[in-house]
Design a protein around this motif. Structure first.
Motif, PDB file in Angstrom:
ATOM      1  N   THR A   1       0.860  -1.253   0.139  1.00 53.83           N
ATOM      2  CA  THR A   1       0.034   0.138   0.115  1.00 53.83           C
ATOM      3  C   THR A   1       0.861   1.222   0.175  1.00 53.83           C
ATOM      4  O   THR A   1       1.843   1.241   0.470  1.00 53.83           O
ATOM      5  CB  THR A   1      -1.082   0.158   1.000  1.00 53.83           C
ATOM      6  N   HIS A   2       0.330   2.313  -0.771  1.00 51.42           N
ATOM      7  CA  HIS A   2       0.957   3.577  -0.818  1.00 51.42           C
ATOM      8  C   HIS A   2       0.096   4.412   0.480  1.00 51.42           C
ATOM      9  O   HIS A   2      -1.199   4.472  -0.145  1.00 51.42           O
ATOM     10  CB  HIS A   2       1.063   4.175  -2.182  1.00 51.42           C
ATOM     11  N   ALA A   3       0.667   4.827   1.360  1.00 48.92           N
ATOM     12  CA  ALA A   3      -0.044   5.885   1.940  1.00 48.92           C
ATOM     13  C   ALA A   3       0.252   7.418   1.747  1.00 48.92           C
ATOM     14  O   ALA A   3       1.501   7.670   1.561  1.00 48.92           O
ATOM     15  CB  ALA A   3       0.214   5.489   3.568  1.00 48.92           C
ATOM     16  N   PHE A   4      -0.880   8.044   1.700  1.00 50.16           N
ATOM     17  CA  PHE A   4      -0.764   9.674   1.641  1.00 50.16           C
ATOM     18  C   PHE A   4      -1.231  10.510   2.651  1.00 50.16           C
ATOM     19  O   PHE A   4      -2.321  10.239   3.262  1.00 50.16           O
ATOM     20  CB  PHE A   4      -1.568  10.071   0.151  1.00 50.16           C
ATOM     21  N   LEU A   5      -0.405  11.300   3.139  1.00 51.04           N
ATOM     22  CA  LEU A   5      -0.682  12.039   4.221  1.00 51.04           C
ATOM     23  C   LEU A   5      -1.591  13.291   3.869  1.00 51.04           C
ATOM     24  O   LEU A   5      -0.593  14.050   3.133  1.00 51.04           O
ATOM     25  CB  LEU A   5       0.489  12.540   5.308  1.00 51.04           C
ATOM     26  N   PHE A   6      -2.656  13.839   4.216  1.00 50.92           N
ATOM     27  CA  PHE A   6      -3.294  15.107   3.651  1.00 50.92           C
ATOM     28  C   PHE A   6      -3.619  15.751   5.259  1.00 50.92           C
ATOM     29  O   PHE A   6      -4.135  15.049   6.255  1.00 50.92           O
ATOM     30  CB  PHE A   6      -4.657  14.501   3.082  1.00 50.92           C
ATOM     31  N   LYS A   7      -3.476  16.935   5.006  1.00 56.53           N
ATOM     32  CA  LYS A   7      -4.219  17.780   6.223  1.00 56.53           C
ATOM     33  C   LYS A   7      -5.054  18.898   5.727  1.00 56.53           C
ATOM     34  O   LYS A   7      -5.012  19.223   4.887  1.00 56.53           O
ATOM     35  CB  LYS A   7      -3.017  18.529   6.839  1.00 56.53           C
ATOM     36  N   LEU A   8      -6.255  18.739   6.142  1.00 56.55           N
ATOM     37  CA  LEU A   8      -7.388  19.527   5.628  1.00 56.55           C
ATOM     38  C   LEU A   8      -7.414  20.975   6.505  1.00 56.55           C
ATOM     39  O   LEU A   8      -6.971  21.237   7.786  1.00 56.55           O
ATOM     40  CB  LEU A   8      -8.791  18.862   6.205  1.00 56.55           C
ATOM     41  N   PRO A   9      -7.868  21.973   5.551  1.00 58.49           N
ATOM     42  CA  PRO A   9      -7.933  23.146   6.292  1.00 58.49           C
ATOM     43  C   PRO A   9      -8.943  23.400   7.243  1.00 58.49           C
ATOM     44  O   PRO A   9      -9.990  22.520   7.038  1.00 58.49           O
ATOM     45  CB  PRO A   9      -7.929  24.362   5.054  1.00 58.49           C
ATOM     46  N   THR A  10      -9.140  24.499   7.803  1.00 58.88           N
ATOM     47  CA  THR A  10     -10.164  24.672   9.056  1.00 58.88           C
ATOM     48  C   THR A  10     -11.539  24.764   8.534  1.00 58.88           C
ATOM     49  O   THR A  10     -12.424  24.462   9.012  1.00 58.88           O
ATOM     50  CB  THR A  10      -9.822  25.760   9.747  1.00 58.88           C
ATOM     51  N   ASP A  11     -11.542  25.396   7.048  1.00 60.47           N
ATOM     52  CA  ASP A  11     -12.941  25.484   6.479  1.00 60.47           C
ATOM     53  C   ASP A  11     -13.408  24.434   5.550  1.00 60.47           C
ATOM     54  O   ASP A  11     -14.365  24.352   5.065  1.00 60.47           O
ATOM     55  CB  ASP A  11     -12.791  26.722   5.593  1.00 60.47           C
ATOM     56  N   SER A  12     -12.913  23.129   5.860  1.00 56.73           N
ATOM     57  CA  SER A  12     -13.166  21.877   5.225  1.00 56.73           C
ATOM     58  C   SER A  12     -14.690  21.550   5.488  1.00 56.73           C
ATOM     59  O   SER A  12     -14.886  21.424   6.841  1.00 56.73           O
ATOM     60  CB  SER A  12     -12.254  20.935   5.446  1.00 56.73           C
ATOM     61  N   GLN A  13     -15.492  21.255   4.501  1.00 56.16           N
ATOM     62  CA  GLN A  13     -16.822  20.869   4.652  1.00 56.16           C
ATOM     63  C   GLN A  13     -16.712  19.189   4.364  1.00 56.16           C
ATOM     64  O   GLN A  13     -16.251  18.861   3.418  1.00 56.16           O
ATOM     65  CB  GLN A  13     -17.633  21.394   4.072  1.00 56.16           C
ATOM     66  N   PHE A  14     -17.378  18.258   5.160  1.00 57.20           N
ATOM     67  CA  PHE A  14     -17.682  16.988   4.756  1.00 57.20           C
ATOM     68  C   PHE A  14     -18.818  16.409   5.379  1.00 57.20           C
ATOM     69  O   PHE A  14     -19.269  16.870   6.466  1.00 57.20           O
ATOM     70  CB  PHE A  14     -16.601  16.223   4.935  1.00 57.20           C
ATOM     71  N   ASP A  15     -19.398  15.138   4.768  1.00 62.88           N
ATOM     72  CA  ASP A  15     -20.151  14.366   5.181  1.00 62.88           C
ATOM     73  C   ASP A  15     -19.921  13.415   6.609  1.00 62.88           C
ATOM     74  O   ASP A  15     -19.340  12.381   6.221  1.00 62.88           O
ATOM     75  CB  ASP A  15     -21.080  13.702   4.205  1.00 62.88           C
ATOM     76  N   THR A  16     -20.331  13.762   7.727  1.00 58.49           N
ATOM     77  CA  THR A  16     -19.896  13.053   8.896  1.00 58.49           C
ATOM     78  C   THR A  16     -20.570  11.572   8.878  1.00 58.49           C
ATOM     79  O   THR A  16     -19.970  10.991   9.625  1.00 58.49           O
ATOM     80  CB  THR A  16     -20.038  13.674  10.094  1.00 58.49           C
ATOM     81  N   ASN A  17     -21.542  11.409   8.096  1.00 55.34           N
ATOM     82  CA  ASN A  17     -22.137  10.146   8.086  1.00 55.34           C
ATOM     83  C   ASN A  17     -21.444   9.051   7.300  1.00 55.34           C
ATOM     84  O   ASN A  17     -21.710   7.709   7.634  1.00 55.34           O
ATOM     85  CB  ASN A  17     -23.804  10.201   7.438  1.00 55.34           C
ATOM     86  N   ARG A  18     -20.612   9.311   6.585  1.00 59.07           N
ATOM     87  CA  ARG A  18     -19.972   8.393   5.734  1.00 59.07           C
ATOM     88  C   ARG A  18     -18.464   8.173   6.303  1.00 59.07           C
ATOM     89  O   ARG A  18     -17.825   7.236   5.782  1.00 59.07           O
ATOM     90  CB  ARG A  18     -19.618   9.048   4.164  1.00 59.07           C
ATOM     91  N   CYS A  19     -17.935   8.846   7.337  1.00 60.90           N
ATOM     92  CA  CYS A  19     -16.758   8.831   7.876  1.00 60.90           C
ATOM     93  C   CYS A  19     -16.812   9.027   9.169  1.00 60.90           C
ATOM     94  O   CYS A  19     -17.902   9.759   9.808  1.00 60.90           O
ATOM     95  CB  CYS A  19     -15.739   9.412   7.062  1.00 60.90           C
ATOM     96  N   GLN A  20     -15.803   8.911  10.014  1.00 62.98           N
ATOM     97  CA  GLN A  20     -15.579   8.828  11.554  1.00 62.98           C
ATOM     98  C   GLN A  20     -14.264   9.683  11.777  1.00 62.98           C
ATOM     99  O   GLN A  20     -13.174   9.101  11.360  1.00 62.98           O
ATOM    100  CB  GLN A  20     -15.911   7.646  12.241  1.00 62.98           C
ATOM    101  N   TRP A  21     -14.258  10.379  12.503  1.00 65.70           N
ATOM    102  CA  TRP A  21     -13.080  11.352  13.027  1.00 65.70           C
ATOM    103  C   TRP A  21     -12.776  10.975  14.339  1.00 65.70           C
ATOM    104  O   TRP A  21     -13.466  11.058  15.345  1.00 65.70           O
ATOM    105  CB  TRP A  21     -13.318  12.717  13.010  1.00 65.70           C
ATOM    106  N   LEU A  22     -11.676  10.213  14.519  1.00 66.75           N
ATOM    107  CA  LEU A  22     -11.007   9.716  15.830  1.00 66.75           C
ATOM    108  C   LEU A  22      -9.957  10.434  16.120  1.00 66.75           C
ATOM    109  O   LEU A  22      -8.952  10.949  15.407  1.00 66.75           O
ATOM    110  CB  LEU A  22     -10.740   8.289  15.758  1.00 66.75           C
ATOM    111  N   ASN A  23      -9.713  10.966  17.712  1.00 67.18           N
ATOM    112  CA  ASN A  23      -8.686  11.458  18.023  1.00 67.18           C
ATOM    113  C   ASN A  23      -7.294  10.529  17.867  1.00 67.18           C
ATOM    114  O   ASN A  23      -7.424   9.531  18.454  1.00 67.18           O
ATOM    115  CB  ASN A  23      -8.978  12.030  19.680  1.00 67.18           C
TER     116      ASN A  23
END
Length: 131
Positions: A86-108
């Motif tokens: 696998t090739h892993a890519f690190l992305f950092k989202l800007p503060t104003d990013s919008q996304f549908d939280t029903n399709r993913c979960q954000w874990l600390n």
């Protein structure tokens, strides 16, 4: 020669130091947390494959300019599917990013140990390696 699979995974962090995970819909690892990604599309580069897979699985539109790092994970026994690099890519989202939280979960990131038994294959290791 035996088949070798090539996959991509997106390690996406938001401004609150949380990582984006999805629940797998297929075996192996059905219902486990995993990084958004998938098999490399033959007509796309690795980077564009991970961007497309992420959009499909999370609804998040990544920009190539948001990619900070790329590395690979190639331990021979890392996947139940067989030899998978696998090739892993690190992305950092800007503060104003919008996304549908029903399709993913954000874990600390600091609490991933709480979900260790619910993580697919070596995805926790990939996240920690990309920090």
């Amino acid at each position: 020669h035996p088949v070798t699979f090539v996959t991509v995974d997106a390690v996406i962090f938001n401004q609150q130091n949380k990582v984006c995970l999805v629940r797998r819909k297929e075996m192996p690892g059905k219902n486990l947390y995993s990084l958004p990604g998938g098999f490399v599309q033959p007509e796309l580069t690795l980077l564009h494959s991970v961007i497309e897979a992420t959009k499909k699985k999370t609804g998040i539109t990544l920009n190539p300019d948001q990619m900070f790092r790329h590395t690979y994970f190639d331990q021979p026994g890392r996947s139940l599917r067989g030899r998978t690099i696998t090739h892993a890519f690190l992305f950092k989202l800007p503060t104003d990013s919008q996304f549908d939280t029903n399709r993913c979960q954000w874990l600390n990131v600091n609490q991933l140990f709480l979900y260790e038994e619910e993580m697919f294959e070596d995805h926790k290791f990939i996240i920690q390696s990309m920090l």
